[in-house]
Design a protein around this motif. Structure first.
Motif: not given
Length: 339
Positions: A117-126
């Motif tokens: 959850d946290a990694g996907r969110q952070m990754d999506s922000y680029r």
């Protein structure tokens, strides 16, 4: 499937597809960056309204992402880590290990930070993207340098938490481990000290690249997974002295069945001032010796090597000048099955 099994063709193909999807979702124009920046701001406002965030500004909201979940409930216990890229057999060009890790994670049920959850969110922000940083700076008044520091520290926090959550052996998708990477300076130190991982719990599905300046038997020793996890590519930099690498090897933890190979590697490295000298000696020792008049055509064996200095087996300081009683000659150690 063994944790150090090399990537399959299907996994390689999946990695390239993931890279293509990632590229398409990364802003390439100011307009696209503005839309994504607006989504980040909207996420902060929504989280604040719902009581999920106490952040009073956008930078604090980004920091909060580092406190999110680092475990995917639909995956198993094995965790995959990565750095850099390589070109596995079957790949038409190099592929970044971040995408290869996600491909292996999907097919082998492994935890990957970018799929939590946290990694996907952070990754999506680029947020590592310079265009995104400039847009947040211009549209939301963020300080560029402070933003970059917050982004870097948030990823470090997530990576360390991801490593600490390990429940057993892990997979490291990397060729050579660099000290400056998150894997080298933040994740592996946590994993090596982890009671459920340690030096024998790090598996490498990608082989260690060979270096011309390292003799084959020293490469084989370094490529052995428990040793590889403790060594950084800066340690055997060809511009440094072999004696410096010997000192590094003296401080690593070695399995009992590798102690003689460990001693032999340290001895060879400690007797040369440069890697060119080390290579020249290896080539000279490989040339057949001229036979004597009494044994025409006989290849004689080189003289027995001097005693190898015995360094400590733990994390002590190795003194290349110390000489101990003679040790038996040893055959080169075989590398373990690598990543």
């Amino acid at each position: 499937m063994m944790l150090d099994a090399p990537p399959s063709q299907e996994e390689i193909d999946t990695a390239f597809r993931l890279r293509e999807e990632y590229t398409k979702a990364t802003p390439s124009t100011e307009s696209e960056a503005g839309v994504l920046a607006g989504r980040i701001y909207g996420d902060w406002q929504a989280a604040h309204a719902e009581g999920r965030s106490t952040a009073t500004d956008l930078l604090s909201f980004i920091r909060e992402v580092g406190k999110g979940s680092v475990t995917a409930e639909d995956r198993g216990t094995t965790r995959a880590f990565w750095a850099y890229e390589s070109q596995p057999e079957g790949a038409h060009e190099p592929i970044e290990h971040r995408f290869l890790a996600r491909a292996l994670g999907a097919s082998r049920g492994m935890q990957v930070l970018q799929d939590t959850d946290a990694g996907r969110q952070m990754d999506s922000y680029r947020l590592e993207n310079k265009l995104m940083q400039r847009t947040l700076e211009k549209d939301y008044g963020l300080d560029g340098e402070e933003l970059e520091n917050v982004v870097n520290q948030t990823w470090v926090t997530l990576s360390e938490r991801f490593a600490m959550a390990a429940e057993g052996p892990v997979v490291a998708l990397v060729g050579e481990i660099a000290e400056r990477t998150v894997l080298g300076k933040d994740e592996l130190p946590v994993l090596l000290a982890h009671p459920k991982v340690g030096k024998e719990g790090v598996k490498f599905p990608v082989p260690l690249p060979e270096r011309d300046h390292l003799p084959p038997e020293i490469h084989a020793f370094v490529a052995h997974a428990p040793h590889r996890a403790q060594i950084r590519m800066e340690d055997y930099d060809p511009n440094k002295k072999p004696k410096d690498f010997a000192a590094k090897l003296a401080g690593i933890e070695v399995l009992d069945n590798q102690r003689e190979a460990h001693e032999a590697a340290m001895w060879r490295l400690s007797t040369a001032n440069t890697y060119d000298e080390l290579k020249a000696r290896a080539e000279q020792s490989a040339v057949p010796q001229q036979g004597s008049a009494f044994t025409p055509g006989l290849t004689t064996k080189p003289a027995t090597r001097p005693a190898a200095p015995r360094g400590p087996t733990g994390h002590g300081v190795y003194n290349p000048t110390a000489i101990a009683p003679p040790a038996p000659a040893v055959a080169p150690a075989h590398a373990g099955v690598e990543r």
